[in-house]
Design a protein around this motif. Structure first.
Motif, mmCIF file in Angstrom:
data_model
loop_
_atom_site.group_PDB
_atom_site.id
_atom_site.type_symbol
_atom_site.label_atom_id
_atom_site.label_comp_id
_atom_site.label_asym_id
_atom_site.label_seq_id
_atom_site.Cartn_x
_atom_site.Cartn_y
_atom_site.Cartn_z
ATOM 1 N N MET A 1 0.855 -1.160 0.000
ATOM 2 C CA MET A 1 0.000 0.000 0.000
ATOM 3 C C MET A 1 0.895 1.215 0.000
ATOM 4 O O MET A 1 2.072 1.080 0.196
ATOM 5 C CB MET A 1 -0.880 0.035 1.243
ATOM 6 C CG MET A 1 -0.931 -1.256 1.952
ATOM 7 S SD MET A 1 -2.201 -2.271 1.340
ATOM 8 C CE MET A 1 -3.599 -1.552 2.059
ATOM 9 N N CYS A 2 0.356 2.358 -0.178
ATOM 10 C CA CYS A 2 1.117 3.597 -0.305
ATOM 11 C C CYS A 2 1.793 3.618 -1.674
ATOM 12 O O CYS A 2 2.225 2.591 -2.194
ATOM 13 C CB CYS A 2 2.209 3.774 0.736
ATOM 14 S SG CYS A 2 1.629 3.731 2.422
ATOM 15 N N GLY A 3 1.835 4.798 -2.232
ATOM 16 C CA GLY A 3 2.518 4.989 -3.503
ATOM 17 C C GLY A 3 3.673 5.940 -3.275
ATOM 18 O O GLY A 3 3.553 6.910 -2.528
ATOM 19 N N ILE A 4 4.813 5.656 -3.894
ATOM 20 C CA ILE A 4 5.933 6.586 -3.773
ATOM 21 C C ILE A 4 6.386 7.035 -5.160
ATOM 22 O O ILE A 4 6.328 6.273 -6.127
ATOM 23 C CB ILE A 4 7.117 5.985 -2.979
ATOM 24 C CG1 ILE A 4 7.739 4.768 -3.685
ATOM 25 C CG2 ILE A 4 6.689 5.578 -1.579
ATOM 26 C CD1 ILE A 4 9.045 4.326 -3.035
ATOM 27 N N VAL A 5 6.818 8.297 -5.229
ATOM 28 C CA VAL A 5 7.319 8.862 -6.488
ATOM 29 C C VAL A 5 8.547 9.710 -6.170
ATOM 30 O O VAL A 5 8.593 10.369 -5.125
ATOM 31 C CB VAL A 5 6.286 9.801 -7.154
ATOM 32 C CG1 VAL A 5 6.738 10.167 -8.570
ATOM 33 C CG2 VAL A 5 4.912 9.198 -7.226
ATOM 34 N N GLY A 6 9.515 9.704 -7.066
ATOM 35 C CA GLY A 6 10.668 10.579 -6.896
ATOM 36 C C GLY A 6 11.183 11.030 -8.247
ATOM 37 O O GLY A 6 10.915 10.377 -9.278
ATOM 38 N N TYR A 7 11.892 12.129 -8.261
ATOM 39 C CA TYR A 7 12.484 12.610 -9.516
ATOM 40 C C TYR A 7 13.807 13.298 -9.215
ATOM 41 O O TYR A 7 13.929 14.038 -8.234
ATOM 42 C CB TYR A 7 11.538 13.604 -10.215
ATOM 43 C CG TYR A 7 12.175 14.200 -11.459
ATOM 44 C CD1 TYR A 7 12.194 13.479 -12.654
ATOM 45 C CD2 TYR A 7 12.801 15.452 -11.422
ATOM 46 C CE1 TYR A 7 12.814 13.996 -13.786
ATOM 47 C CE2 TYR A 7 13.416 15.977 -12.557
ATOM 48 C CZ TYR A 7 13.417 15.237 -13.737
ATOM 49 O OH TYR A 7 14.042 15.734 -14.856
ATOM 50 N N ILE A 8 14.769 13.073 -10.079
ATOM 51 C CA ILE A 8 16.006 13.849 -10.034
ATOM 52 C C ILE A 8 16.459 14.034 -11.483
ATOM 53 O O ILE A 8 16.525 13.077 -12.248
ATOM 54 C CB ILE A 8 17.085 13.161 -9.149
ATOM 55 C CG1 ILE A 8 18.355 14.009 -9.061
ATOM 56 C CG2 ILE A 8 17.424 11.760 -9.599
ATOM 57 C CD1 ILE A 8 19.268 13.612 -7.899
ATOM 58 N N GLY A 9 16.702 15.278 -11.880
ATOM 59 C CA GLY A 9 17.073 15.524 -13.273
ATOM 60 C C GLY A 9 17.156 16.997 -13.560
ATOM 61 O O GLY A 9 17.552 17.783 -12.688
ATOM 62 N N HIS A 10 16.721 17.389 -14.757
ATOM 63 C CA HIS A 10 16.861 18.787 -15.152
ATOM 64 C C HIS A 10 15.521 19.517 -15.203
ATOM 65 O O HIS A 10 15.451 20.706 -15.450
ATOM 66 C CB HIS A 10 17.566 18.879 -16.515
ATOM 67 C CG HIS A 10 17.041 17.864 -17.492
ATOM 68 N ND1 HIS A 10 15.865 18.043 -18.169
ATOM 69 C CD2 HIS A 10 17.514 16.645 -17.852
ATOM 70 C CE1 HIS A 10 15.644 16.980 -18.924
ATOM 71 N NE2 HIS A 10 16.631 16.111 -18.754
ATOM 72 N N ARG A 11 14.419 18.784 -15.015
ATOM 73 C CA ARG A 11 13.101 19.444 -15.050
ATOM 74 C C ARG A 11 12.670 19.823 -13.630
ATOM 75 O O ARG A 11 13.222 19.313 -12.648
ATOM 76 C CB ARG A 11 12.033 18.494 -15.572
ATOM 77 C CG ARG A 11 12.334 17.895 -16.901
ATOM 78 C CD ARG A 11 11.208 16.928 -17.220
ATOM 79 N NE ARG A 11 11.700 15.893 -18.104
ATOM 80 C CZ ARG A 11 11.171 15.601 -19.274
ATOM 81 N NH1 ARG A 11 10.118 16.245 -19.699
ATOM 82 N NH2 ARG A 11 11.670 14.647 -20.015
#
Ligand code: G6P
Length: 615
Positions: A1-11
């Motif tokens: 359960m639970c949703g995780i999201v991550g981002y690393i980049g140029h945007r």
């Protein structure tokens, strides 16, 4: 359960994470939060409620700039859903920020230790313990974040998919998994992290799925390094090309995912048997079955393990396998099976059914079965999911993403796959005549068209829904192949309308539920022509004499039930073993319309989650 999201980049990370969280809300939706980092300040906002509530609040509260970010949508385990218990969580110094899907089982003892060492806690969560444990290790060992995460996780008992970053390292996110899914999308000089690939599908088709007990340090400009958490060995990244497309995860003009998925069933069932059912040659081709034919044919019995709707599909399969292939079948709730010291050995075949392929109890059940030497065959929808990978062999349902929390097309496609397997085994064992076998194949081929016809009852089902929407209780009755359909119909209504409903074998009614019947009780009775029709008609008489309201699910052209019932909903005729694929349709529509009329959140019913990755 639970949703995780991550981002690393140029945007800018914010819009990517926000959209990603909306796509993962099916995994949990009682609270949500986002942390963004622009290299100077960490900006964190979180709230009880849905991602839309977060969006409204966050944009007022913080600036949304930063090319590194993590976000979370929660299904509470430790600590009630409130702002403080929502993720992300800071460590005591404010340097580390974490999101977590799973449960840290030994968090209390870890917490006590940390308190002794001077740590304080704002929330009731196990996650805040973990981030402080990482911080403690990092300080004590004077080590980098990646190493600290690794040492900390080696002290942890439980399940996790985590993403954590350090204020002092603006170019890196550390992720790890054990028991909860974690995918890394690989773009051009940018990386996406998520519980499944849906948050990044429009940015990249290349993804790495971390295996259990693996962690990765994801660095801007520098790429990914994957290691085994236990022994620190490096793992060569295996990049997969995603088959998913954006259209599949959007509503496509429907008001709700559930309705879209109900209407997708003709094509989903077709996709399930496409390339497997060759009716001209009278052949069923399923590599997972062919390659393991001996195991199936020599099996003492088949044990089906599953949860929820998938368990109901398992019950239908019990009828199909025993009837056609004459193999003894037991159907078990995975959660019970795993803890009751089952008698099982290498002569047993275990079929695990799971839409998500991530259900913790089902996964544990198959691990147990494997440890006892049984052969495990997985029937999953999500490609590359944990159960699919843990199984010795398997068959995907190919239903496409199912996002509505109430399962619909997963159920009918699971029955389709299981029918194919049963027919193939029946043929191999000689328990079905060649003419019956051909009839079954031809009938199965006609099912998508017949489901389409069954969907034409939608408008009428809606009028029936309007009449009974205020009922406090419902009873669902069926016999034989349609007894599990009665259970599934009742489950659908409970899940999304919160009306109490029970499914029963029609003949069992007189051993208890009949006491409940009065003029206020709607009773949905599945009374198709094939399968104990006369007996079910007698049951309907019994209800009638007690003034119950009858909604009959009947074969087109039916006369007898029509005379007795208050309402009848027709489905096309087919052979008995395939009737569940048709009788389920009006029951799905009935629960959908009732829930909608009652103003309930059809796609995200309270307290539920699509993938139950905790016990
Ligand atoms: C949850 C979902 C149900 C589903 C069950 C089993 O309870 O809300 O719709 O049937 O889990 O899930 P699985 O992915 O293993 O089929």
């Amino acid at each position: 359960m639970c949703g995780i999201v991550g981002y690393i980049g140029h945007r800018e990370a914010y819009p990517i994470i926000l959209k990603g969280l909306k796509r993962l809300e099916y995994r949990g939706y009682d609270s949500a939060g986002i942390a963004l980092y622009d290299g100077t300040d960490i900006k964190l906002s979180k709230t009880k409620g849905k991602v839309a509530d977060l969006e409204e609040r966050l944009e007022k509260e913080i600036s949304t700039t930063g090319t590194l970010g993590i976000g979370h949508t929660r299904w509470a385990t430790h600590g009630v859903p409130n702002d403080v218990n929502s993720h992300p969580h800071y460590s005591n110094s404010g340097d580390l920020v974490i999101i977590h899907n799973g449960i840290i089982e030994n968090y209390e003892s870890l917490k006590k230790e940390l308190i002794k060492r001077g740590y304080t806690f704002k929330s009731d969560t196990d996650t805040e313990v973990l981030v402080n444990l990482i911080e403690d290790v990092k300080k004590k060992e004077k080590t980098k974040l990646g190493k600290a995460v690794q040492i900390a996780l080696n002290q942890v008992v439980g399940a996790y998919a985590i993403a954590v970053f350090d204020k002092n390292k603006p170019n890196e996110i550390v992720v790890a998994r054990l028991g909860s899914p974690l995918a890394i999308g690989i773009g051009e000089d940018e990386f996406f992290i998520a519980s499944d690939a849906s948050p990044f599908i429009e940015y990249t088709k290349n993804a790495i799925y971390l295996e259990d007990e693996e962690m990765a340090v994801v660095r801007r400009h520098k790429g990914i390094k994957i290691r085994k958490i236990k022994d620190d060995s490096l793992v060569a990244p295996y990049i997969q090309e995603l088959q998913l497309n954006l259209e599949q995860i959007e509503k496509g003009g429907y008001e709700h995912f559930m309705l879209k998925e109900i209407y997708e069933q003709p094509s989903a069932i077709l996709d399930t048997f496409r390339g497997r059912l060759l009716s001209n040659e009278a052949i069923i081709k399923m590599a997972g079955v062919e390659d393991n034919m001996k195991k199936f044919l020599n099996a003492n019995r088949i044990i089906i393990v599953a949860c929820g709707t998938s368990w109901h599909a398992g019950l239908v399969a019990e009828y199909i396998f025993e009837d056609l292939a004459r193999i003894p079948v037991e159907v078990e709730y995975a959660s019970e099976f795993r803890y009751r010291n089952p008698i099982i050995n290498e002569n047993d075949v275990v079929i695990a059914i799971s839409q998500s392929g991530e259900t913790a109890d089902t996964l544990a059940a198959i691990k147990l079965a494997k440890s006892k030497g049984a052969f495990v065959f997985g029937v999953c929808n999500v490609v590359g999911s944990s159960i699919a990978r843990e199984s010795d062999a398997g068959a995907y349902t190919h239903a496409g993403p199912e996002i509505g929390v109430a399962s619909t097309k997963a159920f009918t496609t699971q029955i389709t796959v299981l029918s194919l397997i049963a027919l193939r085994l029946a043929r191999a064992k000689g328990t079905i005549s060649s003419s019956d076998y051909r009839t079954h194949l031809l009938e199965l081929e006609l099912i998508p068209g017949k489901v389409k016809t069954a969907l034409e009852s939608d408008a009428y089902v809606k009028t029936v829904a309007d009449i009974y929407k205020d009922a406090k209780n419902f009873l669902y009755l069926g016999r034989g192949y349609n007894f599990p359909v009665a259970l599934e119909g009742a489950l659908k209504l409970k899940e999304i309308s919160y009306i109490h409903a029970e499914g029963y074998p029609a003949a069992e009614m007189k051993h208890g539920p009949i006491a409940l019947i009065d003029e206020n009780m709607p009773i949905v009775v599945i009374a198709t022509k094939k399968g104990h029709y006369e007996k079910v008609v007698s049951n309907i008489q019994e209800i009638k004499s007690r003034s119950g309201k009858i909604i009959g699910i009947v074969t087109v052209g039916d006369k007898q039930v029509k005379e007795l019932a208050d309402h009848v909903i027709e489905v096309p005729e087919t052979i008995e073993s395939l009737t569940p694929l048709l009788t389920t349709i009006p029951l799905q529509l009935l629960s959908y319309h009732i829930a909608l009329m009652l103003g309930k959140n059809v796609d995200q019913p309270r307290n539920l989650a699509k993938a139950v990755t905790v016990e």
